[in-house]
Design a protein around this motif. Sequence first.
Motif, PDB file in Angstrom:
ATOM      1  N   GLY A  35      25.179 -64.350  32.035  1.00  0.00           N
ATOM      2  CA  GLY A  35      25.184 -63.250  32.981  1.00  0.00           C
ATOM      3  C   GLY A  35      23.770 -62.893  33.401  1.00  0.00           C
ATOM      4  O   GLY A  35      22.814 -63.148  32.666  1.00  0.00           O
ATOM      5  N   TRP A  36      23.659 -62.351  34.592  1.00  0.00           N
ATOM      6  CA  TRP A  36      22.396 -61.786  35.059  1.00  0.00           C
ATOM      7  C   TRP A  36      22.570 -60.279  35.207  1.00  0.00           C
ATOM      8  O   TRP A  36      23.553 -59.809  35.792  1.00  0.00           O
ATOM      9  CB  TRP A  36      21.983 -62.380  36.403  1.00  0.00           C
ATOM     10  CG  TRP A  36      21.414 -63.756  36.328  1.00  0.00           C
ATOM     11  CD1 TRP A  36      22.051 -64.930  36.577  1.00  0.00           C
ATOM     12  CD2 TRP A  36      20.070 -64.095  35.980  1.00  0.00           C
ATOM     13  NE1 TRP A  36      21.194 -65.990  36.400  1.00  0.00           N
ATOM     14  CE2 TRP A  36      19.960 -65.501  36.044  1.00  0.00           C
ATOM     15  CE3 TRP A  36      18.928 -63.369  35.626  1.00  0.00           C
ATOM     16  CZ2 TRP A  36      18.788 -66.192  35.760  1.00  0.00           C
ATOM     17  CZ3 TRP A  36      17.760 -64.041  35.343  1.00  0.00           C
ATOM     18  CH2 TRP A  36      17.687 -65.439  35.418  1.00  0.00           C
ATOM     19  N   PHE A  47      24.806 -54.760  35.926  1.00  0.00           N
ATOM     20  CA  PHE A  47      25.323 -56.115  36.096  1.00  0.00           C
ATOM     21  C   PHE A  47      25.026 -56.633  37.495  1.00  0.00           C
ATOM     22  O   PHE A  47      25.121 -55.893  38.481  1.00  0.00           O
ATOM     23  CB  PHE A  47      26.832 -56.097  35.849  1.00  0.00           C
ATOM     24  CG  PHE A  47      27.535 -57.368  36.212  1.00  0.00           C
ATOM     25  CD1 PHE A  47      28.303 -57.445  37.368  1.00  0.00           C
ATOM     26  CD2 PHE A  47      27.439 -58.487  35.399  1.00  0.00           C
ATOM     27  CE1 PHE A  47      28.957 -58.611  37.710  1.00  0.00           C
ATOM     28  CE2 PHE A  47      28.088 -59.663  35.729  1.00  0.00           C
ATOM     29  CZ  PHE A  47      28.850 -59.722  36.890  1.00  0.00           C
ATOM     30  N   ALA A  50      27.759 -63.200  36.894  1.00  0.00           N
ATOM     31  CA  ALA A  50      28.067 -63.911  35.663  1.00  0.00           C
ATOM     32  C   ALA A  50      28.817 -65.194  35.979  1.00  0.00           C
ATOM     33  O   ALA A  50      29.488 -65.291  37.013  1.00  0.00           O
ATOM     34  CB  ALA A  50      28.881 -63.034  34.714  1.00  0.00           C
ATOM     35  N   ASN A  52      31.086 -68.482  33.898  1.00  0.00           N
ATOM     36  CA  ASN A  52      31.635 -68.900  32.615  1.00  0.00           C
ATOM     37  C   ASN A  52      31.010 -70.218  32.167  1.00  0.00           C
ATOM     38  O   ASN A  52      30.167 -70.800  32.864  1.00  0.00           O
ATOM     39  CB  ASN A  52      33.164 -68.965  32.679  1.00  0.00           C
ATOM     40  CG  ASN A  52      33.665 -70.218  33.382  1.00  0.00           C
ATOM     41  OD1 ASN A  52      33.009 -70.716  34.297  1.00  0.00           O
ATOM     42  ND2 ASN A  52      34.810 -70.704  32.959  1.00  0.00           N
ATOM     43  N   THR A  58      33.152 -67.218  38.419  1.00  0.00           N
ATOM     44  CA  THR A  58      31.969 -66.389  38.650  1.00  0.00           C
ATOM     45  C   THR A  58      32.390 -64.971  39.003  1.00  0.00           C
ATOM     46  O   THR A  58      33.479 -64.745  39.557  1.00  0.00           O
ATOM     47  CB  THR A  58      31.087 -66.943  39.781  1.00  0.00           C
ATOM     48  OG1 THR A  58      31.863 -67.034  40.983  1.00  0.00           O
ATOM     49  CG2 THR A  58      30.531 -68.308  39.424  1.00  0.00           C
ATOM     50  N   CYS A  96      18.647 -62.454  31.851  1.00  0.00           N
ATOM     51  CA  CYS A  96      19.849 -63.243  31.634  1.00  0.00           C
ATOM     52  C   CYS A  96      20.359 -62.975  30.221  1.00  0.00           C
ATOM     53  O   CYS A  96      19.612 -62.569  29.333  1.00  0.00           O
ATOM     54  CB  CYS A  96      19.617 -64.728  31.865  1.00  0.00           C
ATOM     55  SG  CYS A  96      18.552 -65.551  30.684  1.00  0.00           S
ATOM     56  N   ALA A 103      32.982 -65.392  30.960  1.00  0.00           N
ATOM     57  CA  ALA A 103      32.057 -64.451  31.565  1.00  0.00           C
ATOM     58  C   ALA A 103      32.566 -63.021  31.439  1.00  0.00           C
ATOM     59  O   ALA A 103      33.763 -62.779  31.307  1.00  0.00           O
ATOM     60  CB  ALA A 103      31.864 -64.807  33.037  1.00  0.00           C
ATOM     61  N   MET A 105      31.325 -58.663  32.568  1.00  0.00           N
ATOM     62  CA  MET A 105      30.478 -57.853  33.439  1.00  0.00           C
ATOM     63  C   MET A 105      29.855 -56.670  32.721  1.00  0.00           C
ATOM     64  O   MET A 105      29.106 -55.912  33.339  1.00  0.00           O
ATOM     65  CB  MET A 105      31.301 -57.378  34.645  1.00  0.00           C
ATOM     66  CG  MET A 105      31.708 -58.518  35.557  1.00  0.00           C
ATOM     67  SD  MET A 105      32.581 -57.949  37.035  1.00  0.00           S
ATOM     68  CE  MET A 105      34.180 -57.592  36.355  1.00  0.00           C
ATOM     69  N   TYR A 110      27.605 -59.019  25.794  1.00  0.00           N
ATOM     70  CA  TYR A 110      26.700 -60.154  25.638  1.00  0.00           C
ATOM     71  C   TYR A 110      25.947 -60.078  24.313  1.00  0.00           C
ATOM     72  O   TYR A 110      25.540 -59.009  23.878  1.00  0.00           O
ATOM     73  CB  TYR A 110      25.733 -60.213  26.818  1.00  0.00           C
ATOM     74  CG  TYR A 110      26.423 -60.720  28.061  1.00  0.00           C
ATOM     75  CD1 TYR A 110      27.155 -59.844  28.871  1.00  0.00           C
ATOM     76  CD2 TYR A 110      26.387 -62.065  28.399  1.00  0.00           C
ATOM     77  CE1 TYR A 110      27.834 -60.308  29.993  1.00  0.00           C
ATOM     78  CE2 TYR A 110      27.053 -62.539  29.526  1.00  0.00           C
ATOM     79  CZ  TYR A 110      27.774 -61.659  30.310  1.00  0.00           C
ATOM     80  OH  TYR A 110      28.446 -62.128  31.412  1.00  0.00           O
TER      81      TYR A 110
END
Length: 123
Positions: A35-36, A47, A50, A52, A58, A96, A103, A105, A110
């Motif tokens: 994820g970014w 967020f 993201a 997977n 995505t 990241c 993935a 959000m 994470y």
Amino acid sequence: QVQLVESGGGLVQAGGSLRVSCAASGRTASDYAMGWFRQAPGKEREFVAAINWSGVTTYYADSAKGRFTISRDNAKNTVYLQMNSLKPEDTAAYYCAARPFEAAMKEGDYDYWGQGTQVTVSS
């Protein structure tokens, strides 16, 4: 353990483009969703996008839809965020993050985080 290192940040004019990268190392990085997120001064981290583990799925924040594209190259253990039509409000430190397989959000989903790369968009 997964180690993440971002790169590619910098200064760009409004309307311009920039691609930031996240190189992963450690345990089988390709088994991880990426994820970014970004954090502007004085604001909470939010967020952005993201992807997977396989690259098939995505997710994008509304602010990123139509302008940003997340992708990954598992052979290189690298995830990219291509940012087009940048705006001054995109100015932030971009981070990241990694989590197993699927993935998500939410920041709390994470497990691993990079140190961030600064993106500054001038008007």
